[in-house]
Design an enzyme around this catalytic site. Structure first.
Site, short mmCIF file in Angstrom:
data_model
loop_
_atom_site.label_atom_id
_atom_site.label_comp_id
_atom_site.label_asym_id
_atom_site.label_seq_id
_atom_site.Cartn_x
_atom_site.Cartn_y
_atom_site.Cartn_z
N THR A 17 73.73 20.25 25.93
CA THR A 17 72.23 20.74 25.61
C THR A 17 71.88 20.93 24.43
O THR A 17 70.78 20.64 23.94
CB THR A 17 72.03 22.07 26.30
OG1 THR A 17 72.26 21.80 28.03
CG2 THR A 17 70.73 22.62 26.46
N ASP A 94 79.29 23.38 30.11
CA ASP A 94 80.09 23.03 31.31
C ASP A 94 81.49 23.01 31.41
O ASP A 94 82.17 23.99 31.94
CB ASP A 94 79.35 22.02 32.22
CG ASP A 94 77.99 22.28 32.53
OD1 ASP A 94 77.38 23.53 32.40
OD2 ASP A 94 77.17 21.44 32.99
N GLN A 282 92.55 34.94 42.01
CA GLN A 282 91.05 34.83 42.17
C GLN A 282 90.06 36.07 41.26
O GLN A 282 89.15 35.81 41.16
CB GLN A 282 90.21 34.76 43.57
CG GLN A 282 91.01 33.72 44.41
CD GLN A 282 90.72 33.48 45.70
OE1 GLN A 282 89.61 34.03 46.06
NE2 GLN A 282 91.56 32.72 46.32
N1 ASP Z 1 75.19 20.10 31.41
C1 ASP Z 1 75.46 20.47 30.01
C2 ASP Z 1 76.94 20.25 29.52
O1 ASP Z 1 77.57 20.86 29.73
C3 ASP Z 1 75.00 21.85 30.02
C4 ASP Z 1 75.19 22.42 28.49
O2 ASP Z 1 75.39 21.72 27.54
O3 ASP Z 1 75.28 23.79 28.31
O4 ASP Z 1 76.95 19.34 28.75
#
Ligand code: ASP
Length: 347
Positions: A17, A94, A282
């Site tokens: 992102t 992610d 967990q």
């Molecule tokens: N989907 C994106 C990724 O992990 C989310 C982010 O960058 O925070 O690349």
């Protein structure tokens, strides 16, 4: 080490992102060119640092991260190790904790900072968290002690004012800026008016040892989460998967699992076939103690080993790493029982 030259940092942009922009037609977030990233953070030029960059082409959403790309990151760092004081990896959030964990094992005797960061909002957006994350990550990557050694010679995640040990970190929030937590190890530094380093929590390597890069891995591993009602045939099928070499078993509480004879038998048989089974809770905080309840003791008897207070990310990448380097079943069991990069707490 030349103490007088400008600090130098290599910025490695993998994607995520932080470097994304909105497609005007579809409204979807798409990766954009790294040059634009620097344009959006002109503040970086105000550091008296020499900052170079390396861009993955194409940049990836970190959901597409692969172990082969961890090896690529190791190679980039190793080949540029003498040229830079520190490294900043821009990465999607992610799978950032997986990459940070994997790198902590693949970069043995690291004595320079490798700081991963990213953002929840693209750097082009007005309220972005990306700018601060990036600027502070660069400052940490360049930070030195008076004797010229790095203040944070570790693989870390810097996010929303907190510097965390990479292999202790988990993504816990898909919306808030404060997206990461290290439940079982303290914060290594906090960025406020000043960056406050917790020197006694930071790993101190032997700076005379050269960096040893590792590139191999074996992905024949799986995470198996228990739940009441989980079926025998499903567990049997998973444990009998051809090629399977290791299982991260997510149990209850302090490492407890059903006492059903079929369950224990399946685990024992898997162990006898050479499959390494590691017990992790967990619960996000606390430690596996298989001797505490009878429900945990059965696992110990079945040959299951403790994952202590490791994160799933650290365990799965450590197993991939150890299995990939041709270690015997016995060696793997021994190495799983001792921290090799500060990844768990052993009393
Ligand atoms: N989907 C994106 C990724 O992990 C989310 C982010 O960058 O925070 O690349």
């Amino acid at each position: 080490m030349n103490k007088n030259r400008y600090p130098s940092v290599l910025l490695i942009y993998t994607g995520g992102t932080i470097g994304m922009i909105e497609n005007q037609e579809t409204g979807a977030l798409e990766a954009f060119n790294f040059d634009q990233l620097i344009e959006n953070v002109p503040e970086l030029k105000r550091f008296n640092y020499s900052i170079d960059s390396y861009q993955f082409t194409p940049p990836i959403d970190s959901s597409d991260m692969e172990p082969s790309l961890w090896s690529k990151l190791v190679k980039i760092i190793y080949e540029n190790y003498d040229k830079y004081d520190g490294f900043v990896i821009l990465h999607g959030t992610d799978t950032m904790a997986f990459t940070a964990s994997a790198l902590s094992f693949m970069l043995e005797d690291l004595s320079k900072p490798v700081i991963l960061t990213g953002s929840q909002l693209p750097i082009g957006k007005l309220r972005t968290d990306g700018k601060e994350n990036l600027i502070t990550a660069v400052e940490i990557a360049a930070a030195k002690n008076p004797d010229g050694t790095a203040i944070v010679p570790e693989v870390c995640i810097f996010f929303e004012n907190h510097l965390l040990r990479g292999n202790r970190t988990t993504k816990i929030n898909a919306e808030n800026f404060n997206a990461f937590r290290s439940y079982n190890y303290p914060t290594l530094a906090t960025a406020g008016i000043h960056i406050k380093y917790e020197h006694d929590k930071i790993h101190h390597p032997d700076p005379t040892k050269p960096l040893k890069p590792y590139y191999l891995y074996d992905t024949n591993v799986i995470v198996l989460t228990l739940f009441p009602g989980i079926q025998e045939n499903i567990i049997r099928n998973i444990l009998q998967t051809p090629g399977l070499r290791a299982v991260v078993l997510k149990t209850y509480g302090s490492g407890n699992a059903p006492q059903k004879p079929w369950f224990i038998k399946l685990l024992k048989e898997a162990k006898e076939r050479g499959i390494v089974i590691v017990n992790i809770s967990q619960c996000l905080t606390g430690m596996v103690e298989m001797g505490r309840y009878e429900t945990g003791l059965h696992l110990l008897d079945a040959g299951v080993i403790s994952g202590y207070d490791s994160t799933v990310e650290a365990l799965i990448t450590k197993l991939m790493f150890l299995l990939g380097h041709g270690k015997s079943d016995k060696e793997i069991r021994e190495l799983m029982n001792q921290p090799i990069a500060g990844e768990f707490t052993k009393a």
